[in-house]
Design a protein around this motif. Structure first.
Motif, PDB file in Angstrom:
ATOM      1  N   SER A  85       0.844  -1.192   0.000  1.00 55.04           N
ATOM      2  CA  SER A  85       0.000   0.000   0.000  1.00 55.04           C
ATOM      3  C   SER A  85       0.880   1.243   0.000  1.00 55.04           C
ATOM      4  N   LEU A  86       0.444   2.236  -0.728  1.00 54.60           N
ATOM      5  CA  LEU A  86       1.110   3.531  -0.753  1.00 54.60           C
ATOM      6  C   LEU A  86       0.174   4.556  -0.135  1.00 54.60           C
ATOM      7  N   ALA A  87       0.701   5.485   0.600  1.00 52.68           N
ATOM      8  CA  ALA A  87      -0.054   6.629   1.123  1.00 52.68           C
ATOM      9  C   ALA A  87      -1.359   6.206   1.789  1.00 52.68           C
ATOM     10  N   THR A  88      -1.264   5.371   2.801  1.00 53.33           N
ATOM     11  CA  THR A  88      -2.463   4.882   3.485  1.00 53.33           C
ATOM     12  C   THR A  88      -3.231   5.994   4.193  1.00 53.33           C
ATOM     13  N   SER A  89      -2.617   7.158   4.353  1.00 50.37           N
ATOM     14  CA  SER A  89      -3.296   8.283   4.997  1.00 50.37           C
ATOM     15  C   SER A  89      -4.252   9.007   4.052  1.00 50.37           C
ATOM     16  N   ILE A  90      -4.260   8.611   2.761  1.00 53.43           N
ATOM     17  CA  ILE A  90      -5.095   9.285   1.765  1.00 53.43           C
ATOM     18  C   ILE A  90      -6.219   8.358   1.314  1.00 53.43           C
ATOM     19  N   ALA A  91      -7.447   8.877   1.316  1.00 49.50           N
ATOM     20  CA  ALA A  91      -8.588   8.179   0.719  1.00 49.50           C
ATOM     21  C   ALA A  91      -8.750   8.741  -0.690  1.00 49.50           C
ATOM     22  N   ILE A  92      -8.538   7.915  -1.695  1.00 50.42           N
ATOM     23  CA  ILE A  92      -8.618   8.359  -3.085  1.00 50.42           C
ATOM     24  C   ILE A  92     -10.067   8.721  -3.410  1.00 50.42           C
ATOM     25  N   THR A  93     -10.265   9.834  -4.127  1.00 53.68           N
ATOM     26  CA  THR A  93     -11.602  10.307  -4.487  1.00 53.68           C
ATOM     27  C   THR A  93     -11.697  10.504  -5.989  1.00 53.68           C
TER      28      THR A  93
ATOM     29  N   TRP B 155       6.433   8.405  -9.414  1.00 53.66           N
ATOM     30  CA  TRP B 155       5.368   9.070  -8.663  1.00 53.66           C
ATOM     31  C   TRP B 155       4.005   8.678  -9.209  1.00 53.66           C
ATOM     32  N   ILE B 156       3.014   8.825  -8.363  1.00 50.39           N
ATOM     33  CA  ILE B 156       1.610   8.729  -8.774  1.00 50.39           C
ATOM     34  C   ILE B 156       0.956  10.029  -8.318  1.00 50.39           C
ATOM     35  N   VAL B 157       0.192  10.656  -9.203  1.00 55.31           N
ATOM     36  CA  VAL B 157      -0.577  11.827  -8.817  1.00 55.31           C
ATOM     37  C   VAL B 157      -2.018  11.353  -8.658  1.00 55.31           C
ATOM     38  N   ALA B 158      -2.652  11.745  -7.556  1.00 55.80           N
ATOM     39  CA  ALA B 158      -3.998  11.252  -7.270  1.00 55.80           C
ATOM     40  C   ALA B 158      -4.822  12.304  -6.553  1.00 55.80           C
ATOM     41  N   SER B 159      -6.124  12.262  -6.816  1.00 54.76           N
ATOM     42  CA  SER B 159      -7.053  13.100  -6.068  1.00 54.76           C
ATOM     43  C   SER B 159      -7.460  12.321  -4.832  1.00 54.76           C
ATOM     44  N   GLY B 160      -7.501  13.015  -3.707  1.00 52.05           N
ATOM     45  CA  GLY B 160      -7.843  12.311  -2.478  1.00 52.05           C
ATOM     46  C   GLY B 160      -8.132  13.239  -1.325  1.00 52.05           C
ATOM     47  N   ARG B 161      -8.307  12.614  -0.196  1.00 51.30           N
ATOM     48  CA  ARG B 161      -8.620  13.340   1.037  1.00 51.30           C
ATOM     49  C   ARG B 161      -7.762  12.751   2.149  1.00 51.30           C
ATOM     50  N   ASP B 162      -7.139  13.639   2.930  1.00 51.71           N
ATOM     51  CA  ASP B 162      -6.421  13.205   4.129  1.00 51.71           C
ATOM     52  C   ASP B 162      -6.986  13.969   5.319  1.00 51.71           C
ATOM     53  N   ALA B 163      -6.287  13.945   6.441  1.00 51.58           N
ATOM     54  CA  ALA B 163      -6.782  14.612   7.650  1.00 51.58           C
ATOM     55  C   ALA B 163      -6.974  16.112   7.450  1.00 51.58           C
ATOM     56  N   ALA B 164      -6.236  16.714   6.507  1.00 51.20           N
ATOM     57  CA  ALA B 164      -6.350  18.154   6.249  1.00 51.20           C
ATOM     58  C   ALA B 164      -7.387  18.482   5.184  1.00 51.20           C
ATOM     59  N   GLY B 165      -7.998  17.480   4.561  1.00 48.38           N
ATOM     60  CA  GLY B 165      -9.046  17.720   3.576  1.00 48.38           C
ATOM     61  C   GLY B 165      -8.691  17.276   2.172  1.00 48.38           C
ATOM     62  N   GLN B 166      -9.555  17.673   1.250  1.00 49.50           N
ATOM     63  CA  GLN B 166      -9.435  17.308  -0.167  1.00 49.50           C
ATOM     64  C   GLN B 166      -8.200  17.958  -0.780  1.00 49.50           C
TER      65      GLN B 166
ATOM     66  N   ILE C  97       2.430  11.148  -4.930  1.00 50.88           N
ATOM     67  CA  ILE C  97       2.771  10.051  -4.026  1.00 50.88           C
ATOM     68  C   ILE C  97       4.024   9.337  -4.541  1.00 50.88           C
ATOM     69  N   PRO C  98       5.084   9.239  -3.716  1.00 53.93           N
ATOM     70  CA  PRO C  98       6.294   8.547  -4.159  1.00 53.93           C
ATOM     71  C   PRO C  98       6.079   7.029  -4.182  1.00 53.93           C
ATOM     72  N   VAL C  99       6.387   6.399  -5.294  1.00 55.88           N
ATOM     73  CA  VAL C  99       6.194   4.957  -5.440  1.00 55.88           C
ATOM     74  C   VAL C  99       7.173   4.191  -4.556  1.00 55.88           C
ATOM     75  N   ALA C 100       8.366   4.725  -4.341  1.00 56.58           N
ATOM     76  CA  ALA C 100       9.389   4.055  -3.534  1.00 56.58           C
ATOM     77  C   ALA C 100       9.080   4.118  -2.040  1.00 56.58           C
ATOM     78  N   GLY C 101       8.025   4.827  -1.668  1.00 49.85           N
ATOM     79  CA  GLY C 101       7.670   4.980  -0.260  1.00 49.85           C
ATOM     80  C   GLY C 101       7.989   6.384   0.210  1.00 49.85           C
ATOM     81  N   GLY C 102       7.403   6.754   1.299  1.00 48.69           N
ATOM     82  CA  GLY C 102       7.605   8.092   1.834  1.00 48.69           C
ATOM     83  C   GLY C 102       6.293   8.840   1.899  1.00 48.69           C
ATOM     84  N   GLU C 103       6.362  10.034   2.407  1.00 42.37           N
ATOM     85  CA  GLU C 103       5.167  10.847   2.596  1.00 42.37           C
ATOM     86  C   GLU C 103       4.686  11.456   1.285  1.00 42.37           C
TER      87      GLU C 103
END
Length: 175
Positions: free
Chosen positions: A6-14, A30-41, A46-52
């Motif tokens: 899993s990548l970026a588990t803090s993001i819910a993809i929208t 990288w992957i660019v994605a639309s999503g929502r985290d604790a700070a909002g939409q 998202i780095p594919v190799a891991g990271g924030e």
């Protein structure tokens, strides 16, 4: 596959089901994605190799597409039959695009990144091209009024568009 993670588990993809909600960078890092985290939409890189994940744009951002040369990401704002198109660089710098609307999920870059092909509204049978050098749009193909388009793509050489088109036919029969 193997080695799934899993990548970026803090993001819910929208986004809209059945339409691209994420896109790969041309280098695959990288992957660019639309999503929502604790700070909002937001729109996230998202780095594919891991990271924030990196927040590129805060607020509504859907159906991103990354240009083949890696220099531009176009995304949508708004929901419904017609959305606005906006641009951002991979470093988060906003890119001014003309005020234009498109059908949700219906944008593709030309292989040389010189233009963006889009359908201007939900029932459109006209393919439009935004020339990214002049920032002017023009019609590049008009289909007759028989059928409905759902999705399209551009061949890697940029010579052809591939699209699906359905047509409803009905027969009324009295028994």
């Amino acid at each position: 596959g193997t080695n799934a993670r899993s990548l970026a588990t803090s993001i819910a993809i929208t986004g809209t089901a059945g339409q691209a909600m994420a896109d790969w960078s041309p280098d695959g890092a990288w992957i660019v994605a639309s999503g929502r985290d604790a700070a909002g939409q937001a729109l996230f890189k998202i780095p594919v190799a891991g990271g924030e994940p990196l927040r590129l744009v805060s607020g509504e951002a859907y159906h991103p597409v990354w240009s083949p040369d890696g220099r531009l990401i176009v995304y949508e704002t708004g929901l419904g039959a017609q959305v606005s198109l906006l641009g951002v660089r991979p470093d988060g710098t906003r890119v001014a695009l003309p005020d234009m609307s498109a059908r949700p999920g219906a944008t593709r870059f030309l292989p040389d990144s010189s233009g963006l092909v889009y359908l201007p509204f939900l029932q459109s049978l006209d393919f439009m091209l935004l020339d990214l050098r002049t920032m002017k749009s023009r019609t590049i193909a008009s289909l007759d009024d028989r059928g409905a388009l759902t999705t399209f793509d551009i061949t890697p050489d940029g010579q052809f568009m591939v699209f699906d088109r359905s047509r409803e036919n009905s027969n009324i029969v009295l028994f």
